[in-house]
Structures are given as structure tokens and as C-alpha cells.
Scaffold this motif. Structure first.
Motif, mmCIF file in Angstrom:
data_model
loop_
_atom_site.group_PDB
_atom_site.id
_atom_site.type_symbol
_atom_site.label_atom_id
_atom_site.label_comp_id
_atom_site.label_asym_id
_atom_site.label_seq_id
_atom_site.Cartn_x
_atom_site.Cartn_y
_atom_site.Cartn_z
ATOM 1 N N ALA A 62 -8.305 11.026 -4.380
ATOM 2 C CA ALA A 62 -8.563 11.999 -5.507
ATOM 3 C C ALA A 62 -8.304 13.255 -5.373
ATOM 4 C CB ALA A 62 -10.327 12.163 -4.760
ATOM 5 N N TYR A 63 -6.472 13.498 -4.652
ATOM 6 C CA TYR A 63 -6.062 14.994 -4.986
ATOM 7 C C TYR A 63 -6.503 15.648 -6.355
ATOM 8 C CZ TYR A 63 -2.469 17.897 -3.779
ATOM 9 O OH TYR A 63 -2.192 19.545 -3.351
ATOM 10 N N ARG A 64 -6.190 14.518 -7.441
ATOM 11 C CA ARG A 64 -5.513 14.997 -9.089
ATOM 12 C C ARG A 64 -6.841 15.958 -9.422
ATOM 13 N NH1 ARG A 64 -1.500 12.969 -12.025
ATOM 14 N NH2 ARG A 64 -2.906 11.510 -12.454
ATOM 15 N N LEU A 65 -7.577 15.397 -9.129
ATOM 16 C CA LEU A 65 -8.932 15.666 -9.330
ATOM 17 C C LEU A 65 -9.576 15.944 -9.366
ATOM 18 C CD1 LEU A 65 -10.714 12.005 -9.008
ATOM 19 C CD2 LEU A 65 -9.262 12.544 -10.799
ATOM 20 N N GLU A 114 -8.733 8.737 -0.823
ATOM 21 C CA GLU A 114 -8.214 9.955 -0.110
ATOM 22 C C GLU A 114 -8.898 11.232 -0.678
ATOM 23 O OE1 GLU A 114 -4.161 9.356 0.638
ATOM 24 O OE2 GLU A 114 -3.849 7.716 0.864
ATOM 25 N N TRP A 115 -8.801 12.215 0.399
ATOM 26 C CA TRP A 115 -9.087 13.820 -0.193
ATOM 27 C C TRP A 115 -10.517 13.060 -1.408
ATOM 28 C CZ3 TRP A 115 -6.111 17.399 0.788
ATOM 29 C CH2 TRP A 115 -4.753 16.445 1.008
ATOM 30 N N VAL A 128 0.663 -1.905 -0.074
ATOM 31 C CA VAL A 128 -0.045 0.073 0.058
ATOM 32 C C VAL A 128 1.122 1.414 0.245
ATOM 33 C CG1 VAL A 128 -1.356 0.922 1.297
ATOM 34 C CG2 VAL A 128 -2.217 -1.473 0.769
ATOM 35 N N SER A 129 0.171 1.858 -0.896
ATOM 36 C CA SER A 129 1.437 4.196 -1.027
ATOM 37 C C SER A 129 -0.042 4.521 -1.844
ATOM 38 C CB SER A 129 2.621 3.029 -1.692
ATOM 39 O OG SER A 129 2.521 2.891 -3.458
ATOM 40 N N SER A 130 0.659 5.924 -1.446
ATOM 41 C CA SER A 130 -0.104 7.069 -2.050
ATOM 42 C C SER A 130 -0.297 6.437 -3.122
ATOM 43 C CB SER A 130 0.615 8.176 -2.189
ATOM 44 O OG SER A 130 -0.298 8.999 -2.171
ATOM 45 N N PRO A 131 -1.732 6.812 -3.542
ATOM 46 C CA PRO A 131 -2.140 5.858 -5.491
ATOM 47 C C PRO A 131 -2.040 7.807 -6.458
ATOM 48 C CG PRO A 131 -4.399 5.435 -4.497
ATOM 49 C CD PRO A 131 -2.940 5.658 -2.918
ATOM 50 N N THR A 132 -1.275 8.203 -5.700
ATOM 51 C CA THR A 132 -1.835 10.239 -6.034
ATOM 52 C C THR A 132 -0.901 10.068 -7.524
ATOM 53 O OG1 THR A 132 -0.798 10.516 -4.120
ATOM 54 C CG2 THR A 132 -0.683 12.516 -6.194
ATOM 55 N N PHE A 133 -0.266 9.163 -8.227
ATOM 56 C CA PHE A 133 -0.043 9.613 -9.221
ATOM 57 C C PHE A 133 -1.331 8.579 -10.192
ATOM 58 C CE2 PHE A 133 3.720 11.407 -7.429
ATOM 59 C CZ PHE A 133 3.591 12.125 -7.803
ATOM 60 N N VAL A 134 -1.043 7.352 -9.839
ATOM 61 C CA VAL A 134 -2.050 5.982 -10.597
ATOM 62 C C VAL A 134 -3.959 6.663 -10.130
ATOM 63 C CG1 VAL A 134 -0.669 4.888 -11.158
ATOM 64 C CG2 VAL A 134 -2.308 4.452 -9.039
ATOM 65 N N ILE A 135 -3.991 7.003 -9.585
ATOM 66 C CA ILE A 135 -4.840 7.546 -8.567
ATOM 67 C C ILE A 135 -5.856 6.396 -8.247
ATOM 68 C CG2 ILE A 135 -7.695 9.036 -9.659
ATOM 69 C CD1 ILE A 135 -6.641 10.326 -10.835
ATOM 70 N N ALA A 136 -5.565 5.314 -8.319
ATOM 71 C CA ALA A 136 -6.529 4.114 -7.913
ATOM 72 C C ALA A 136 -5.527 3.004 -8.110
ATOM 73 C CB ALA A 136 -8.094 4.304 -8.229
ATOM 74 N N ARG A 137 -5.629 2.437 -6.791
ATOM 75 C CA ARG A 137 -4.428 1.491 -6.233
ATOM 76 C C ARG A 137 -6.187 0.022 -6.197
ATOM 77 N NH1 ARG A 137 0.499 1.648 -7.382
ATOM 78 N NH2 ARG A 137 1.504 3.227 -6.717
ATOM 79 N N VAL A 138 -6.204 -1.008 -6.700
ATOM 80 C CA VAL A 138 -6.918 -2.478 -6.315
ATOM 81 C C VAL A 138 -5.827 -3.492 -5.650
ATOM 82 C CG1 VAL A 138 -8.109 -4.201 -7.450
ATOM 83 C CG2 VAL A 138 -8.358 -2.005 -8.418
ATOM 84 N N HIS A 139 -6.222 -4.088 -4.537
ATOM 85 C CA HIS A 139 -5.325 -4.377 -3.938
ATOM 86 C C HIS A 139 -6.513 -6.105 -4.330
ATOM 87 C CE1 HIS A 139 -2.055 -1.343 -2.619
ATOM 88 N NE2 HIS A 139 -3.512 -0.810 -2.175
ATOM 89 N N PRO A 140 -6.099 -7.360 -4.216
ATOM 90 C CA PRO A 140 -7.385 -8.420 -4.336
ATOM 91 C C PRO A 140 -7.249 -8.977 -2.918
ATOM 92 C CG PRO A 140 -5.426 -8.581 -5.989
ATOM 93 C CD PRO A 140 -5.033 -7.534 -5.163
ATOM 94 N N ALA A 141 -8.299 -9.262 -3.228
ATOM 95 C CA ALA A 141 -8.891 -10.178 -1.830
ATOM 96 C C ALA A 141 -7.451 -10.782 -1.322
ATOM 97 C CB ALA A 141 -10.267 -10.801 -1.904
#
Length: 151
Positions: free
Chosen positions: A80-83, A107-108, A55-68
Motif C-alpha cells: 500500500a506504499y504508493r496508495l 505491507e504499509w 513472492v516479490s514486492s508488489p510496489t508497482f502493481v500494488i497487489a499480487r495474488v498467489h493461488p492456493a
């Protein structure tokens, strides 16, 4: 309701406890300034869910999916900061379909992502001058009852 988080490990531990309570369909919004601990809290949530991936900040990719993981609930971690409040970009992420099988942490997302679900938990994080974080909860919909049952 508020809780003090004196050290980073306290924030992770708190996130872990919150993550252990989350189910598919849960929406958690994280608000607070830069450095308040939003990504650290999300790291703990991921541990509590038992999901895969760093888990790291997804600021540049906007969203990360972590499998169950073993619990069967995935995590979608959105920054959502960059949105900049652009709701069309949020719609393009198709998060409402992710809510069916994953917990979603944004986040944001305050002022934007609430419309994904009436039932959501807003966690406000602040960083005091003594470097202690303060997490304040604003439950919406069924979260009010869920939190009351835990307190």
C-alpha cells in the motif's frame, strides 16, 4: 510480544511458521521502514501457506495474488506504499472479497487496511543498527486469543 530475527533466514522461518497458522479470511498488516524485512517475511508466509508463485514486492502493481496450494488457502500480497493513504484506491482492490478465500498480507497498510477486518494482526518490523530485525505483534480481535494459545 516481540521476537528477534538475526538473519534473513530467521525472518523467512518465522514467516513460514506464521503462514502455517493462517487461514482464509486472515488479515496481516506489516509495518516498518524500508529494508525492515516486510517482503522477506511475506515470502516466508507464502511458504508456510504453500502457495504458488514467486513472492516479490508488489510496489508497482500494488497487489499480487498467489493461488492456493495444497492447504487450499491463497495469498493476496498488497503493498500500500504508493496508495499514500488514499482509501478509495484500497477499496478499488476489492480486498474484502479476497478475504473470503485467501489470507491477505498488506505491507504499509497501517492506518488504512485495518478497516477490512476487526480481526487482524499487525506486525511491526524494525531494523536495528546491528542489522538484527525485531518483530513486534499487535493482535486485534480474535488474534489476541490466537496468539495467547501459541505462547
Amino acid at each position: 510480544m516481540s521476537v528477534e530475527l538475526p538473519a534473513e533466514e530467521d525472518t523467512v522461518r518465522f514467516g513460514r511458521a506464521l503462514g502455517a497458522e493462517l487461514a482464509a479470511g486472515d488479515l496481516v498488516l506489516l509495518a516498518g521502514p524500508l529494508g525492515a524485512g516486510k517482503t522477506v517475511l511475506t515470502r516466508g508466509i507464502a511458504e508456510g501457506l504453500g502457495v504458488s508463485g514467486r513472492v516479490s514486492s508488489p510496489t508497482f502493481v500494488i497487489a499480487r495474488v498467489h493461488p492456493a496450494g495444497a492447504r487450499g488457502v491463497g495469498l493476496v500480497h498488497v503493498d500500500a506504499y504508493r496508495l499514500g493513504g488514499d482509501l478509495s484506491q484500497l477499496d478499488d482492490l476489492d480486498l474484502d472479497s479476497d478475504l473470503e478465500r485467501s489470507a491477505v498480507v498488506v505491507e504499509w497498510g497501517e492506518g488504512m487496511a485495518e478497516r477490512l477486518s476487526e480481526d487482524h494482526l499487525l506486525v511491526r518490523l524494525e531494523r536495528r543498527p546491528d542489522d538484527v530485525r525485531l518483530a513486534t505483534f499487535e493482535p486485534h480481535g480474535t488474534w489476541a486469543t490466537r496468539l495467547a494459545e501459541r505462547v
